[in-house]
Design a protein around this motif. Structure first.
Motif, PDB file in Angstrom:
ATOM      1  N   SER A 224      13.409  -8.443   3.463  1.00  0.00           N
ATOM      2  CA  SER A 224      11.948  -8.786   4.038  1.00  0.00           C
ATOM      3  C   SER A 224      11.161  -7.797   3.336  1.00  0.00           C
ATOM      4  O   SER A 224      11.373  -6.709   3.341  1.00  0.00           O
ATOM      5  N   VAL A 225       9.924  -8.233   3.063  1.00  0.00           N
ATOM      6  CA  VAL A 225       8.934  -7.495   2.477  1.00  0.00           C
ATOM      7  C   VAL A 225       8.167  -6.889   3.831  1.00  0.00           C
ATOM      8  O   VAL A 225       7.503  -7.797   4.328  1.00  0.00           O
ATOM      9  N   ALA A 226       8.309  -5.584   4.070  1.00  0.00           N
ATOM     10  CA  ALA A 226       7.718  -5.274   5.334  1.00  0.00           C
ATOM     11  C   ALA A 226       6.622  -4.175   5.134  1.00  0.00           C
ATOM     12  O   ALA A 226       6.578  -3.448   4.366  1.00  0.00           O
ATOM     13  N   TYR A 227       5.718  -3.902   6.272  1.00  0.00           N
ATOM     14  CA  TYR A 227       4.889  -2.759   6.088  1.00  0.00           C
ATOM     15  C   TYR A 227       5.767  -1.521   6.870  1.00  0.00           C
ATOM     16  O   TYR A 227       6.299  -1.991   8.051  1.00  0.00           O
ATOM     17  N   ARG A 228       5.770  -0.486   6.263  1.00  0.00           N
ATOM     18  CA  ARG A 228       6.398   0.832   6.980  1.00  0.00           C
ATOM     19  C   ARG A 228       5.315   1.618   7.580  1.00  0.00           C
ATOM     20  O   ARG A 228       4.285   1.901   6.942  1.00  0.00           O
ATOM     21  N   CYS A 229       5.249   1.499   8.836  1.00  0.00           N
ATOM     22  CA  CYS A 229       4.352   2.281   9.645  1.00  0.00           C
ATOM     23  C   CYS A 229       4.714   3.692  10.535  1.00  0.00           C
ATOM     24  O   CYS A 229       5.965   3.526  10.635  1.00  0.00           O
ATOM     25  N   GLU A 230       4.024   4.519  10.697  1.00  0.00           N
ATOM     26  CA  GLU A 230       4.432   5.476  11.624  1.00  0.00           C
ATOM     27  C   GLU A 230       4.610   4.960  12.935  1.00  0.00           C
ATOM     28  O   GLU A 230       4.236   3.824  13.128  1.00  0.00           O
TER      29      GLU A 230
ATOM     30  N   PRO B 287       0.622   3.046  17.494  1.00  0.00           N
ATOM     31  CA  PRO B 287       0.392   1.573  17.764  1.00  0.00           C
ATOM     32  C   PRO B 287      -0.810   1.104  16.971  1.00  0.00           C
ATOM     33  O   PRO B 287      -0.469   0.018  16.240  1.00  0.00           O
ATOM     34  N   GLU B 288      -1.847   1.792  16.424  1.00  0.00           N
ATOM     35  CA  GLU B 288      -3.040   1.347  15.785  1.00  0.00           C
ATOM     36  C   GLU B 288      -2.187   0.968  14.364  1.00  0.00           C
ATOM     37  O   GLU B 288      -2.729  -0.130  13.841  1.00  0.00           O
ATOM     38  N   GLN B 289      -1.474   1.743  13.853  1.00  0.00           N
ATOM     39  CA  GLN B 289      -1.042   1.297  12.566  1.00  0.00           C
ATOM     40  C   GLN B 289      -0.165   0.066  12.364  1.00  0.00           C
ATOM     41  O   GLN B 289      -0.354  -0.843  11.917  1.00  0.00           O
ATOM     42  N   TYR B 290       0.924   0.024  13.394  1.00  0.00           N
ATOM     43  CA  TYR B 290       1.677  -1.336  13.406  1.00  0.00           C
ATOM     44  C   TYR B 290       0.938  -2.355  13.851  1.00  0.00           C
ATOM     45  O   TYR B 290       1.583  -3.529  13.520  1.00  0.00           O
TER      46      TYR B 290
ATOM     47  N   VAL C  55       8.222   2.303  11.844  1.00  0.00           N
ATOM     48  CA  VAL C  55       8.136   1.114  12.486  1.00  0.00           C
ATOM     49  C   VAL C  55       7.813   0.033  11.257  1.00  0.00           C
ATOM     50  O   VAL C  55       7.086   0.341  10.647  1.00  0.00           O
ATOM     51  N   TYR C  56       8.802  -0.914  11.382  1.00  0.00           N
ATOM     52  CA  TYR C  56       8.600  -1.952  10.166  1.00  0.00           C
ATOM     53  C   TYR C  56       7.995  -3.313  10.543  1.00  0.00           C
ATOM     54  O   TYR C  56       8.599  -3.699  11.705  1.00  0.00           O
TER      55      TYR C  56
END
Ligand code: ATP
Ligand code: MG
Length: 418
Positions: free
Chosen positions: A76-82, A85-88, A158-159
């Motif tokens: 899966s091409v995912a966003y890697r976030c801290e 909550p705002e980020q993910y 968080v992905y």
């Protein structure tokens, strides 16, 4: 800060108890090889492998390359976030936006780390509410939605990814975790698929190709090499052996009863393949036979050939229809090569009416009409090979240095000294 990564999922490896870390290490080695020459970082996370690229987004062809590596269930091409909550939430909005057009969606939250205070159900609610605000004309649907947005808490990150950026992988187990096998590889449709199937189950494959040379051209050898290259992303083959088989076939055709010739050729192929297996430390042979497909693949004739086998012979396609084999050949990338025809040993000195139900007694008598042991010895002395830098688990046999010094890789000290 948010970045883009490939999240590699595997399930079967997760079932392997104490061996789990061996399997994971091999998968990481194989992924690194598949991505060689790129600035990829491949790291183990709890239950996943993460691939990211230095200062750049995930290159477009990378997910497909990763998906072809055995052991990969999904990429899966995912966003890697801290863990912010705002980020993910923002990443969830971006992921869903990329899935237009769609009508319904749901959020699938998961925590691999229970130290994160927000429970999966609350994660679903929280991200779901944000998405409902951002997409007021779309509906939440828990059963079979058009899009699922995944939000996974793994270790400190968080992905986030939607189905559209997630693809199925080859499945199976990492190559190098199931030992070595010798596969009988022609340039037809079947044996490349059979080779891929055992490779997909974690076996390191050592193919042997029987060429009609010098009675035919070497065209089938080139096609077979192309097949090995087409299978390169799977990383299952490190060396291809080529046996010039034409002379022996001619001798057999002069000595053995005509109707049993094909069975004699095939018994000799098995004997040579077993000699290669011994040299390589491989524990089984693999063929692309499918029950009843052609005259040599009736139950009687398979029995007549198998009579010389001293190690297990795997036939992963035995119950498979041609149409399914061809479908698989398309998916693994060997179809176009196998669709080209080239004369190989199969087209050479063929009888007018091959026996379809051979009797073992007659076969064993025919087998003694020529010196098969001398042929195996001769063929092992004239065997050739081509190396491919594509299989991290392949180790060339040390024994080759003494038994077949002339075949040993040039970088071996004794050879380069000469
Ligand atoms: P394939 O499509 O794999 O060539 P086939 O349908 O042509 O198979 P056969 O020619 O009877 O069937 O061969 C049965 C099996 O024997 C093949 O699947 C392969 O494993 C092995 N074999 C046949 N020809 C060769 C060859 N020239 N070199 C190596 N192995 C061979
Ligand atoms: Mg064939």
């Amino acid at each position: 800060m948010t970045s883009r990564v490939c999240l590699v999922h595997y399930h079967e490896i997760g079932l392997k108890g104490k061996n789990r870390s061996t399997f994971e290490r091999q998968l990481i080695t194989n992924l690194k090889r598949a991505l060689k020459g790129r600035s990829a970082h491949v790291e183990r996370l709890a239950g996943y492998v993460r691939v990211h690229f230095e200062d750049e987004d995930v290159p477009a062809d990378v997910p497909e390359l990763i998906s072809r590596v055995p052991g990969v269930a999904r990429v899966s091409v995912a966003y890697r976030c801290e863990r912010e909550p705002e980020q993910y939430n923002e990443a969830a909005i971006e992921s869903l936006k990329a899935c237009e057009p769609f009508q319904t969606f749901k959020v699938h939250g998961r925590r691999s780390n229970t130290d994160y205070p927000i429970h999966s159900i609350d994660l679903n609610r929280q991200v779901g509410a944000v998405l409902c605000d951002a997409f007021p004309d779309k509906k939440v649907q828990m059963h079979q939605p058009d899009v699922t947005v995944n939000v996974h808490v793994v270790q400190s990150d968080v992905y986030v990814y939607a189905d559209a950026t997630s693809m199925r992988g080859a499945g199976g187990l990492p190559v190098g975790t199931a030992g070595k096998v010798v596969t009988l590889l022609s340039s037809g449709f079947d044996s490349p698929v059979a080779t891929w199937m055992v490779g997909r189950r974690g076996a390191t494959c050592v193919p042997v190709h029987f060429s009609g040379r010098p009675m035919t051209s070497d065209a089938s050898e080139w096609l077979t090499q192309d097949i090995v290259r087409a299978l390169e992303p799977a990383g299952i083959i490190g060396r291809l052996y080529v046996v010039p088989f034409g002379e022996c076939q001619r001798e057999i055709s002069l000595k053995a009863p005509q109707s049993l010739r094909v069975i004699m050729y095939r018994r000799l192929m098995f004997e040579v393949a077993q000699a290669v297996a011994e040299l390589e430390g491989a524990k089984a042979l693999v063929t692309g036979e499918s029950l009843g497909q052609v005259a040599s693949q009736t139950l009687d004739n398979i029995t007549a050939t198998n009579d010389v086998a001293k190690i297990p012979v795997f036939r992963p396609l035995i119950g498979t229809d041609k149409i399914e084999i061809i479908d698989r050949a398309r998916r693994i990338g060997t179809y176009d090569i196998s669709a080209q025809t080239a004369p190989d040993c199969c087209t050479l000195f063929m009888p007018r009416r091959p026996e379809t139900h051979a009797h073992l007694d007659a076969v064993r008598r025919a087998w003694e009409t020529f010196d098969h042991d001398a042929m195996v010895k001769h063929l092992m002395e004239t065997i050739e090979y081509v190396d491919f830098d594509t299989c991290p688990s392949y180790r060339p046999p040390r024994e080759l240095k003494t038994r077949h010094r002339e075949l040993a890789p040039a970088e071996w000290p004794e050879n380069s000294a000469e």
